[in-house]
Design a protein around this motif. Structure first.
Motif, PDB file in Angstrom:
ATOM      1  N   ILE A 129      11.407  30.366 -66.956  1.00  0.00           N
ATOM      2  CA  ILE A 129      12.444  29.660 -66.202  1.00  0.00           C
ATOM      3  C   ILE A 129      12.546  28.219 -66.687  1.00  0.00           C
ATOM      4  CG2 ILE A 129      13.062  28.774 -63.925  1.00  0.00           C
ATOM      5  CD1 ILE A 129      11.788  31.295 -62.737  1.00  0.00           C
ATOM      6  N   LEU A 130      11.397  27.590 -66.884  1.00  0.00           N
ATOM      7  CA  LEU A 130      11.390  26.201 -67.345  1.00  0.00           C
ATOM      8  C   LEU A 130      12.067  26.080 -68.701  1.00  0.00           C
ATOM      9  CD1 LEU A 130      10.519  23.275 -66.999  1.00  0.00           C
ATOM     10  CD2 LEU A 130       8.326  23.867 -68.025  1.00  0.00           C
ATOM     11  N   THR A 131      11.739  26.989 -69.609  1.00  0.00           N
ATOM     12  CA  THR A 131      12.345  26.968 -70.940  1.00  0.00           C
ATOM     13  C   THR A 131      13.866  27.090 -70.850  1.00  0.00           C
ATOM     14  OG1 THR A 131      10.358  27.990 -71.823  1.00  0.00           O
ATOM     15  CG2 THR A 131      12.317  28.051 -73.206  1.00  0.00           C
ATOM     16  N   ALA A 132      14.314  28.020 -70.001  1.00  0.00           N
ATOM     17  CA  ALA A 132      15.763  28.208 -69.839  1.00  0.00           C
ATOM     18  C   ALA A 132      16.396  26.960 -69.236  1.00  0.00           C
ATOM     19  CB  ALA A 132      16.030  29.419 -68.949  1.00  0.00           C
ATOM     20  N   ARG A 133      15.701  26.375 -68.275  1.00  0.00           N
ATOM     21  CA  ARG A 133      16.193  25.182 -67.599  1.00  0.00           C
ATOM     22  C   ARG A 133      16.338  24.032 -68.607  1.00  0.00           C
ATOM     23  NH1 ARG A 133      16.972  20.595 -64.295  1.00  0.00           N
ATOM     24  NH2 ARG A 133      18.017  19.988 -66.153  1.00  0.00           N
ATOM     25  N   LEU A 134      15.343  23.880 -69.473  1.00  0.00           N
ATOM     26  CA  LEU A 134      15.366  22.783 -70.434  1.00  0.00           C
ATOM     27  C   LEU A 134      16.423  23.004 -71.496  1.00  0.00           C
ATOM     28  CD1 LEU A 134      11.537  22.221 -70.829  1.00  0.00           C
ATOM     29  CD2 LEU A 134      13.170  20.744 -69.653  1.00  0.00           C
ATOM     30  N   ALA A 135      16.583  24.272 -71.902  1.00  0.00           N
ATOM     31  CA  ALA A 135      17.575  24.594 -72.920  1.00  0.00           C
ATOM     32  C   ALA A 135      18.984  24.271 -72.425  1.00  0.00           C
ATOM     33  CB  ALA A 135      17.473  26.068 -73.296  1.00  0.00           C
ATOM     34  N   ALA A 136      19.172  24.373 -71.094  1.00  0.00           N
ATOM     35  CA  ALA A 136      20.494  24.180 -70.512  1.00  0.00           C
ATOM     36  C   ALA A 136      21.042  22.781 -70.746  1.00  0.00           C
ATOM     37  CB  ALA A 136      20.462  24.489 -69.010  1.00  0.00           C
ATOM     38  N   ASN A 137      20.175  21.782 -70.849  1.00  0.00           N
ATOM     39  CA  ASN A 137      20.710  20.471 -71.211  1.00  0.00           C
ATOM     40  C   ASN A 137      19.817  19.707 -72.174  1.00  0.00           C
ATOM     41  OD1 ASN A 137      18.815  19.992 -69.305  1.00  0.00           O
ATOM     42  ND2 ASN A 137      20.037  18.581 -68.093  1.00  0.00           N
ATOM     43  N   GLY A 138      19.391  20.448 -73.178  1.00  0.00           N
ATOM     44  CA  GLY A 138      18.739  19.808 -74.317  1.00  0.00           C
ATOM     45  C   GLY A 138      17.447  19.085 -74.068  1.00  0.00           C
ATOM     46  N   GLY A 139      16.704  19.477 -73.026  1.00  0.00           N
ATOM     47  CA  GLY A 139      15.428  18.826 -72.769  1.00  0.00           C
ATOM     48  C   GLY A 139      14.364  19.338 -73.714  1.00  0.00           C
ATOM     49  N   ARG A 140      13.352  18.524 -73.930  1.00  0.00           N
ATOM     50  CA  ARG A 140      12.222  18.955 -74.744  1.00  0.00           C
ATOM     51  C   ARG A 140      11.287  19.792 -73.894  1.00  0.00           C
ATOM     52  NH1 ARG A 140      11.320  15.581 -79.293  1.00  0.00           N
ATOM     53  NH2 ARG A 140      12.782  13.842 -79.405  1.00  0.00           N
ATOM     54  N   ALA A 141      10.507  20.671 -74.564  1.00  0.00           N
ATOM     55  CA  ALA A 141       9.614  21.563 -73.840  1.00  0.00           C
ATOM     56  C   ALA A 141       8.303  20.884 -73.459  1.00  0.00           C
ATOM     57  CB  ALA A 141       9.327  22.794 -74.676  1.00  0.00           C
TER      58      ALA A 141
ATOM     59  N   LEU B 108      19.190  27.319 -60.817  1.00  0.00           N
ATOM     60  CA  LEU B 108      19.561  28.681 -60.429  1.00  0.00           C
ATOM     61  C   LEU B 108      19.923  29.506 -61.644  1.00  0.00           C
ATOM     62  CD1 LEU B 108      21.617  28.396 -57.142  1.00  0.00           C
ATOM     63  CD2 LEU B 108      19.330  29.307 -57.483  1.00  0.00           C
ATOM     64  N   GLY B 109      20.664  28.896 -62.547  1.00  0.00           N
ATOM     65  CA  GLY B 109      21.026  29.589 -63.782  1.00  0.00           C
ATOM     66  C   GLY B 109      19.797  29.961 -64.586  1.00  0.00           C
ATOM     67  N   ALA B 110      18.825  29.052 -64.589  1.00  0.00           N
ATOM     68  CA  ALA B 110      17.601  29.285 -65.357  1.00  0.00           C
ATOM     69  C   ALA B 110      16.790  30.433 -64.753  1.00  0.00           C
ATOM     70  CB  ALA B 110      16.758  28.018 -65.400  1.00  0.00           C
ATOM     71  N   ILE B 111      16.770  30.498 -63.423  1.00  0.00           N
ATOM     72  CA  ILE B 111      16.054  31.596 -62.772  1.00  0.00           C
ATOM     73  C   ILE B 111      16.748  32.915 -63.113  1.00  0.00           C
ATOM     74  CG2 ILE B 111      15.367  32.605 -60.558  1.00  0.00           C
ATOM     75  CD1 ILE B 111      15.231  29.721 -59.457  1.00  0.00           C
TER      76      ILE B 111
END
Lengths: 182, 182
Positions: A129-141, B108-111
DNA sequence: GTCGATAGCATCGAGTCGAAACTATTGCAA
DNA sequence: TTGCAATAGTTTCGACTCGATGCTATCGAC
């Protein structure tokens, strides 16, 4: 209107974090300060600047600057200017700082009710979930050094191909702001 | 010192919540205000007093009082004194309040990247952790009405055996501060 | 009717929040 | 080499949260 599973998960994550934060006040630190301290305790020497902490925690450099200064005033951090780049600053934990970062709360005990296998599984799902969340606005892992595409194992220690620097074994288990999953 | 799985889970929960909170500022509300608003959107008419919100979110009545007043000033809540007990106040969402509580963020999108089955599983595990966390210091669960030991199904609607009051079908899907898992 | 418990509120000081303006340094390019 | 834009960190601002403390109003049991 009942909540769907996705919304429930988000609500659970937020409530758990909030309850965990409430414990924090037992020490003389607030949630933002504890969060910064815990990040610094786990980050390697290339990743302990104010801008890194700010990015990791999703806040601004200005806000983080204040938080870090207050941790220095309380004696949990020391600041150290870089030799190479005189603009940049690295924060290190003092002995009391390390002690505080290792403090454990009720939430850890609660997570412990799950069997090891379930914990492993949960950990992977939250990471996804975190990876997807970060990918959504270009955050680093900010992933762990040794899982990085730039990590090179050598005879005794290791080596970072991005920074062209040798790494101690301990450093390869720390968080790095440059980390790119291999 | 590498983190164990338990610590990683705690760190993930806190980081996800923090990143979710950072989004919140896009509206004219801060994380504490959004959290209170979202709770009120899901709580039944017996569970919308300042002390309930404070207990749910792990804060004090004084602090919550201020948060709720500021939400009233901004037009997202209205306050209503109880007829029976003139000390107590119930907060209701206004139309803009409902709209804001339904707002969805990147988390939510990430989940949503997880398949339904995994979401279900994750949701159960987090609930288990929450239950254990609450049991550790006598917190209430604030569970859903119809899963409560005091819930009685009747012909058309339902009935609360604790408060001796009829319940609408909608109310049985809301959060209740008196909830005791059957 | 008294008195303790409960519910909510006001006030206090420390600190967070984002936004924006600011300084100092770096590095690139004309 | 000078110029200039990008970068790193800081400061200031106003709104707000945080817990702690003490306050008032009301309730309910004796």
């Amino acid at each position: 209107m009942p909540m769907n599973t996705t919304e429930q998960i988000r609500a659970l994550i937020n409530r758990l974090a909030r309850l965990d934060a409430a414990e924090t006040w037992e020490a003389d630190l607030n949630p933002a300060q504890i969060a910064a301290l815990e990040y610094l305790a786990r980050a390697n020497r290339f990743s302990r600047a104010p801008s890194h902490v700010a990015e990791f925690l999703g806040t601004t450099r200005g806000t983080m600057s204040q938080t870090l200064k207050s941790l220095v005033r309380k004696g949990y951090l020391t600041e150290r200017r870089s030799e190479n780049d005189r603009r940049s600053i690295t924060y290190d934990l003092t002995v009391p700082g390390v002690a505080l970062a290792d403090r454990r709360g009720v939430l850890l005990g609660a997570i412990g009710v799950l069997p090891d296998r379930e914990q492993q599984h949960l950990c992977e799902r939250l990471s996804q979930i975190l990876t997807a969340r970060l990918a959504a606005n270009g955050g680093r892992a900010f992933g762990i050094c040794k899982t990085c595409a730039h990590h090179r194992a050598t005879g005794d220690g290791a080596y970072c191909a991005l920074l062209s620097l040798p790494l101690t074994p301990e450093e390869t288990t720390q968080l790095c702001h440059e980390q790119v999953t291999a």
